[in-house]
Design a protein around this motif. Structure first.
Motif, mmCIF file in Angstrom:
data_model
loop_
_atom_site.group_PDB
_atom_site.id
_atom_site.type_symbol
_atom_site.label_atom_id
_atom_site.label_comp_id
_atom_site.label_asym_id
_atom_site.label_seq_id
_atom_site.Cartn_x
_atom_site.Cartn_y
_atom_site.Cartn_z
ATOM 1 N N VAL A 160 0.844 -1.191 0.000
ATOM 2 C CA VAL A 160 0.000 0.000 0.000
ATOM 3 C C VAL A 160 0.877 1.238 0.000
ATOM 4 O O VAL A 160 2.030 1.208 0.432
ATOM 5 N N ILE A 161 0.309 2.334 -0.495
ATOM 6 C CA ILE A 161 0.956 3.636 -0.427
ATOM 7 C C ILE A 161 0.325 4.373 0.741
ATOM 8 O O ILE A 161 -0.846 4.762 0.687
ATOM 9 N N PRO A 162 1.052 4.593 1.837
ATOM 10 C CA PRO A 162 0.450 5.222 3.012
ATOM 11 C C PRO A 162 0.230 6.709 2.814
ATOM 12 O O PRO A 162 0.901 7.352 2.004
ATOM 13 N N GLU A 163 -0.721 7.262 3.531
ATOM 14 C CA GLU A 163 -0.861 8.710 3.542
ATOM 15 C C GLU A 163 0.255 9.331 4.371
ATOM 16 O O GLU A 163 0.865 10.332 3.980
ATOM 17 N N PHE A 164 0.541 8.726 5.515
ATOM 18 C CA PHE A 164 1.595 9.203 6.395
ATOM 19 C C PHE A 164 2.580 8.083 6.679
ATOM 20 O O PHE A 164 2.212 6.900 6.702
ATOM 21 N N ILE A 165 3.833 8.465 6.911
ATOM 22 C CA ILE A 165 4.772 7.550 7.538
ATOM 23 C C ILE A 165 5.351 8.260 8.759
ATOM 24 O O ILE A 165 5.324 9.484 8.845
ATOM 25 N N VAL A 166 5.853 7.483 9.701
ATOM 26 C CA VAL A 166 6.425 8.032 10.922
ATOM 27 C C VAL A 166 7.943 7.974 10.802
ATOM 28 O O VAL A 166 8.520 6.895 10.712
ATOM 29 N N TYR A 180 8.351 12.209 13.612
ATOM 30 C CA TYR A 180 7.553 13.132 12.800
ATOM 31 C C TYR A 180 6.560 12.334 11.951
ATOM 32 O O TYR A 180 6.942 11.351 11.302
ATOM 33 N N TYR A 181 5.302 12.771 11.955
ATOM 34 C CA TYR A 181 4.300 12.211 11.053
ATOM 35 C C TYR A 181 4.370 13.012 9.759
ATOM 36 O O TYR A 181 4.050 14.191 9.731
ATOM 37 N N VAL A 182 4.798 12.360 8.682
ATOM 38 C CA VAL A 182 5.094 13.038 7.423
ATOM 39 C C VAL A 182 4.256 12.419 6.313
ATOM 40 O O VAL A 182 4.171 11.184 6.205
ATOM 41 N N ARG A 183 3.637 13.255 5.499
ATOM 42 C CA ARG A 183 2.929 12.730 4.332
ATOM 43 C C ARG A 183 3.923 12.007 3.437
ATOM 44 O O ARG A 183 5.031 12.489 3.193
ATOM 45 N N SER A 344 -2.661 -4.100 23.318
ATOM 46 C CA SER A 344 -1.593 -3.379 22.634
ATOM 47 C C SER A 344 -2.050 -2.799 21.296
ATOM 48 O O SER A 344 -1.582 -1.732 20.886
ATOM 49 N N LYS A 345 -2.954 -3.484 20.600
ATOM 50 C CA LYS A 345 -3.411 -2.972 19.312
ATOM 51 C C LYS A 345 -4.289 -1.729 19.480
ATOM 52 O O LYS A 345 -4.259 -0.830 18.647
ATOM 53 N N VAL A 346 -5.049 -1.673 20.564
ATOM 54 C CA VAL A 346 -5.820 -0.460 20.849
ATOM 55 C C VAL A 346 -4.859 0.681 21.188
ATOM 56 O O VAL A 346 -5.022 1.821 20.733
ATOM 57 N N ARG A 347 -3.830 0.372 21.963
ATOM 58 C CA ARG A 347 -2.823 1.385 22.301
ATOM 59 C C ARG A 347 -2.162 1.909 21.016
ATOM 60 O O ARG A 347 -1.966 3.111 20.846
ATOM 61 N N GLN A 348 -1.818 0.997 20.111
ATOM 62 C CA GLN A 348 -1.201 1.401 18.853
ATOM 63 C C GLN A 348 -2.156 2.264 18.027
ATOM 64 O O GLN A 348 -1.763 3.272 17.430
ATOM 65 N N LEU A 349 -3.427 1.884 18.001
ATOM 66 C CA LEU A 349 -4.446 2.674 17.306
ATOM 67 C C LEU A 349 -4.521 4.084 17.888
ATOM 68 O O LEU A 349 -4.572 5.075 17.155
ATOM 69 N N GLN A 350 -4.517 4.180 19.218
ATOM 70 C CA GLN A 350 -4.598 5.495 19.863
ATOM 71 C C GLN A 350 -3.378 6.354 19.536
ATOM 72 O O GLN A 350 -3.496 7.554 19.289
ATOM 73 N N GLU A 351 -2.190 5.735 19.501
ATOM 74 C CA GLU A 351 -0.973 6.478 19.155
ATOM 75 C C GLU A 351 -1.044 7.004 17.727
ATOM 76 O O GLU A 351 -0.665 8.148 17.442
ATOM 77 N N GLN A 352 -1.551 6.172 16.814
ATOM 78 C CA GLN A 352 -1.646 6.590 15.418
ATOM 79 C C GLN A 352 -2.671 7.713 15.260
ATOM 80 O O GLN A 352 -2.438 8.679 14.516
ATOM 81 N N ASN A 354 -3.468 9.932 17.490
ATOM 82 C CA ASN A 354 -2.873 11.147 18.035
ATOM 83 C C ASN A 354 -1.891 11.766 17.056
ATOM 84 O O ASN A 354 -1.803 12.988 16.925
ATOM 85 N N GLY A 355 -1.136 10.920 16.358
ATOM 86 C CA GLY A 355 -0.212 11.437 15.364
ATOM 87 C C GLY A 355 -0.923 12.108 14.210
ATOM 88 O O GLY A 355 -0.554 13.199 13.766
ATOM 89 N N ILE A 356 -1.990 11.486 13.720
ATOM 90 C CA ILE A 356 -2.758 12.061 12.613
ATOM 91 C C ILE A 356 -3.462 13.335 13.058
ATOM 92 O O ILE A 356 -3.632 14.279 12.284
#
Length: 406
Positions: A160-166, A180-183, A344-352, A354-356
């Motif tokens: 996939v082509i992501p919208e953002f990468i970290v 950094y959350y970068v397009r 952990s997957k919910v935690r990861q979802l929450q981190e993502q 917050n970044g977006i």
């Protein structure tokens, strides 16, 4: 001499500079900011402007070294440097050092402003030199195809082509380095502008951009760093990955090529993952079986097409492939997440999320506690609404793999 051109030490060529001032947290443009451009050698003020409603000022023509300096490696610096200051009400003053001007090229300089910090007067950003002129540490060799077990925990199910990468701005083990959350296209433009010259032939630029894209998408697809326990996609270290720097100058010709090729990557027959297309400059560092950046320029001068350049270095089986674009930051499919889920997957979802939310402030930020409560559900619903997805508040297999991949 044109009033927009600086006298920077006998230069006879010129390029153009376009700047954009924006809020670094929300990405909103900042009108009414005072932008001043200075000669980096003698400190002389060249021009001052006030940004318009789009956070921009008129394009400025500035002197540069001659074109031939960027055509062959040598002693002369191929680009000239200028300094920029920005002052805007409600923001920390910004001092940007060494924006780059190449002959005949339009330089695009992002100017991200930050909220005021107590006891600090001015934020300073430095544009590091291009790695062809200021060499970075060589990359550690890696296998171009990664052994992965497709369990849904270590590798994505598709390219996939992501919208953002970290982007982790340091070596992987440096916990103090900022993420950094970068397009995704902005990341590729930044790396390409850091590692090659926009003055090169089109075929050479495209070959290098494809190598950068494929390398990046291999990191995305294999979740290389997440599999090692990190919460980022890639680093800014050339020892491990590719050169990236916050706030660096981007060149319009590179930007246009990246936009045209945004969904492409390099493949081999019967290999699902993008190829980890490693490369080096070819002069300070040599790398058999990897792309040579200076060598790609030489091959383009001889008339080779982009795919011919890539096959010269990576072999005749390499081909250009296409992936689909998604929203958010991709991670492995974790099953349905909804109200009452935890772990952990919910935690990861929450981190993502917050970044977006840094780029889309309408998405409420969350306490990262690993519990899918009403606030997390609300944040997911806002995300789904912004990106045109069914507003269910549920992260499920129908939503996530097609568009809504966090």
């Amino acid at each position: 001499m044109d009033a927009n051109i600086s006298s920077a030490g006998g230069f006879v060529s010129s390029g153009e500079l376009s700047v954009e001032v924006y809020d670094g947290a929300t990405r909103r443009t900042v009108p009414g900011a005072v932008v001043s451009i200075y000669n980096s050698i003698n400190g002389r003020l060249i021009r001052s402007f006030t940004t318009d409603e789009a956070g921009q000022v008129p394009t400025v023509r500035l002197e540069s070294p001659p074109l031939e300096f960027s055509m062959e490696p040598g002693e002369g610096q191929p680009y000239s440097n200028y300094n920029i200051t920005v002052e805007a009400e409600g923001y920390e003053p910004l001092n940007l050092i060494d924006t780059e001007i190449l002959p005949g090229e339009l330089a695009l300089q992002p100017l991200p402003l930050s909220a005021p910090v107590p006891n600090e007067n001015t934020e300073e950003l430095v544009v590091p030199g291009n790695t062809l002129f200021v060499p970075s540490a060589p990359k550690i060799w890696e296998a171009e195809i990664k052994p992965v077990t497709e369990t849904g925990e270590i590798v994505l199910s598709r390219v996939v082509i992501p919208e953002f990468i970290v982007v982790h701005d340091g070596v992987p083990s440096d916990s103090r380095a900022k993420d950094y959350y970068v397009r995704y296209p902005d990341y590729i433009k930044n790396v390409a502008s850091s590692e090659i010259y926009a003055t090169w032939p089109d075929a050479a630029i495209r070959a290098n951009v494809l190598a950068i894209m494929s390398f990046t998408l291999n990191r995305v697809y294999t979740e290389w760093y997440r599999g090692k326990g990190y919460d980022f996609t890639i680093t800014s270290s050339t020892v491990y990955d590719q050169k990236w720097s916050y706030g660096r100058t981007i060149f319009e010709s590179i930007s246009q090529i990246v936009d045209e090729m945004n969904t492409n990557f390099l493949s081999r027959p019967n290999v699902r993952q993008p190829i980890l297309t490693q490369y080096c400059d070819g002069r300070n560092v040599t790398c058999p079986n990897w792309l040579s950046q200076w060598g790609s320029k030489s091959l383009a001068d001889q008339g080779l097409r982009t795919i011919e350049i890539l096959r010269y270095y990576y072999g005749s089986s390499i081909f250009i492939n296409t992936a689909e674009e998604i929203s958010g930051v991709p991670i492995s499919w974790a099953g349905e997440l909804s109200l009452g889920s935890s772990g952990s997957k919910v935690r990861q979802l929450q981190e993502q999320l917050n970044g977006i939310a840094n780029d889309f402030p309408a998405i409420p930020k969350l306490n990262v506690d690993g519990i899918y409560g009403p606030l997390t559900q609300n944040s997911v619903e806002r995300f789904q609404s912004i990106f045109g997805l069914p507003v269910t508040g549920v992260v499920d297999e129908v939503n996530v793999p097609n568009k809504n991949v966090f």
